[in-house]
Design a protein around this motif. Structure first.
Motif, PDB file in Angstrom:
ATOM      1  N   GLU A 104       0.865  -1.179   0.000  1.00 19.03           N
ATOM      2  CA  GLU A 104       0.000   0.000   0.000  1.00 19.03           C
ATOM      3  C   GLU A 104       0.900   1.227   0.000  1.00 19.03           C
ATOM      4  O   GLU A 104       1.982   1.208   0.607  1.00 19.03           O
ATOM      5  CB  GLU A 104      -0.905   0.003   1.241  1.00 19.03           C
ATOM      6  N   PRO A 105       0.499   2.311  -0.648  1.00 18.26           N
ATOM      7  CA  PRO A 105       1.343   3.508  -0.665  1.00 18.26           C
ATOM      8  C   PRO A 105       1.790   3.962   0.734  1.00 18.26           C
ATOM      9  O   PRO A 105       2.926   4.406   0.898  1.00 18.26           O
ATOM     10  CB  PRO A 105       0.457   4.554  -1.344  1.00 18.26           C
ATOM     11  N   ALA A 106       0.929   3.806   1.731  1.00 16.69           N
ATOM     12  CA  ALA A 106       1.278   4.228   3.093  1.00 16.69           C
ATOM     13  C   ALA A 106       2.398   3.374   3.699  1.00 16.69           C
ATOM     14  O   ALA A 106       3.030   3.786   4.667  1.00 16.69           O
ATOM     15  CB  ALA A 106       0.043   4.182   3.988  1.00 16.69           C
ATOM     16  N   GLN A 107       2.664   2.197   3.158  1.00 22.49           N
ATOM     17  CA  GLN A 107       3.718   1.314   3.666  1.00 22.49           C
ATOM     18  C   GLN A 107       5.083   1.570   3.028  1.00 22.49           C
ATOM     19  O   GLN A 107       6.096   1.057   3.511  1.00 22.49           O
ATOM     20  CB  GLN A 107       3.345  -0.150   3.421  1.00 22.49           C
ATOM     21  N   THR A 108       5.117   2.348   1.968  1.00 22.33           N
ATOM     22  CA  THR A 108       6.331   2.509   1.188  1.00 22.33           C
ATOM     23  C   THR A 108       7.478   3.122   1.994  1.00 22.33           C
ATOM     24  O   THR A 108       8.603   2.636   1.943  1.00 22.33           O
ATOM     25  CB  THR A 108       6.056   3.342  -0.079  1.00 22.33           C
ATOM     26  N   GLU A 113      12.704   2.485   4.670  1.00 23.00           N
ATOM     27  CA  GLU A 113      13.498   2.642   5.893  1.00 23.00           C
ATOM     28  C   GLU A 113      14.066   1.290   6.343  1.00 23.00           C
ATOM     29  O   GLU A 113      15.237   1.179   6.703  1.00 23.00           O
ATOM     30  CB  GLU A 113      12.646   3.256   6.993  1.00 23.00           C
ATOM     31  N   ALA A 114      13.225   0.263   6.307  1.00 18.60           N
ATOM     32  CA  ALA A 114      13.676  -1.073   6.707  1.00 18.60           C
ATOM     33  C   ALA A 114      14.747  -1.605   5.760  1.00 18.60           C
ATOM     34  O   ALA A 114      15.780  -2.122   6.197  1.00 18.60           O
ATOM     35  CB  ALA A 114      12.493  -2.032   6.763  1.00 18.60           C
ATOM     36  N   LEU A 115      14.524  -1.466   4.473  1.00 17.95           N
ATOM     37  CA  LEU A 115      15.484  -1.947   3.479  1.00 17.95           C
ATOM     38  C   LEU A 115      16.828  -1.233   3.637  1.00 17.95           C
ATOM     39  O   LEU A 115      17.883  -1.866   3.642  1.00 17.95           O
ATOM     40  CB  LEU A 115      14.943  -1.733   2.064  1.00 17.95           C
ATOM     41  N   TRP A 116      16.789   0.079   3.781  1.00 19.19           N
ATOM     42  CA  TRP A 116      18.014   0.863   3.921  1.00 19.19           C
ATOM     43  C   TRP A 116      18.758   0.511   5.211  1.00 19.19           C
ATOM     44  O   TRP A 116      19.985   0.443   5.222  1.00 19.19           O
ATOM     45  CB  TRP A 116      17.691   2.342   3.840  1.00 19.19           C
ATOM     46  N   SER A 117      18.007   0.256   6.278  1.00 20.23           N
ATOM     47  CA  SER A 117      18.665  -0.069   7.555  1.00 20.23           C
ATOM     48  C   SER A 117      19.383  -1.414   7.497  1.00 20.23           C
ATOM     49  O   SER A 117      20.323  -1.646   8.246  1.00 20.23           O
ATOM     50  CB  SER A 117      17.657  -0.060   8.703  1.00 20.23           C
ATOM     51  N   LEU A 118      18.959  -2.297   6.609  1.00 22.61           N
ATOM     52  CA  LEU A 118      19.579  -3.616   6.467  1.00 22.61           C
ATOM     53  C   LEU A 118      20.778  -3.622   5.513  1.00 22.61           C
ATOM     54  O   LEU A 118      21.543  -4.578   5.483  1.00 22.61           O
ATOM     55  CB  LEU A 118      18.545  -4.634   5.981  1.00 22.61           C
TER      56      LEU A 118
END
Length: 192
Positions: A104-108, A113-118
């Motif tokens: 959903e657009p609100a989850q993007t 943030e999660a992807l970048w933190s990993l």
């Protein structure tokens, strides 16, 4: 394309988020380092997905082919406890190939943030370029190269976006950006 983007920085570890059938991790485990003998071989390849049946199928393939250095984990990177199942706290490269369009657009923003933190060194994101979300594939939002690049600018890294059978976003931590892309400059919305 993704193999070339990974090989540019010769990573030791990779996480493929929303791996689905695990094709990318399985390909890399079967051929890691085969494209260029001077590149460092991936030692840790992890695929994660929400679907336990897909994870079981991928793990079965790993066992049957006796592949080493690759594993699959059922996890949701958007959940509070999602990271706990990953074997490492971060990876040299994180890929999210055809993930964002399913959210959903609100989850993007949370996903980015999660992807970048990993990602210790590089984050690679790919999305289809569509005029409307294709419900046949469960797509919930659309992206352009410009909107994808804007997501990259929301990180602390150096990002570039290009089209090649969809839109690609590559975000590097500063140490990577300086070495690989020193001669590339942004002109308006294009990279030269």
């Amino acid at each position: 394309r993704v193999g070339d983007l990974i090989a540019e920085i010769a990573p030791a570890s990779l996480l493929d988020v929303a791996t689905c059938f695990g094709f990318l991790p399985l390909l890399l485990a079967s051929h890691a380092g085969a494209r260029a003998h001077h590149r460092q071989e991936l030692r840790c390849i992890v695929g994660c997905d929400l679907n336990p049946a897909l994870i079981a199928l991928s793990e079965s393939y790993v066992r049957q082919r006796k592949l080493t250095g690759v594993r699959f984990v059922e996890t949701d990177i958007l959940s509070v406890n999602g990271y706990g199942r990953l074997p490492e706290p971060s990876f040299d490269v994180v890929t999210a190939v055809h993930l964002l369009e399913h959210l959903e657009p609100a989850q993007t923003a949370s996903a980015m943030e999660a992807l970048w933190s990993l990602a210790r060194r590089r984050l690679i994101v790919a999305v289809p370029v569509e005029t409307v979300p294709d419900p046949r594939f469960g797509h919930r939002q659309i992206f352009t190269c410009e909107s994808l690049h804007a997501l990259g600018q929301g990180t602390a890294g150096t990002s570039r976006c290009f089209e090649d059978h969809g839109a690609w976003l590559v975000i590097d931590r500063e140490q990577e950006a300086g070495s690989q892309w020193a001669g590339i400059h942004k002109v308006g919305e294009a990279w030269t």
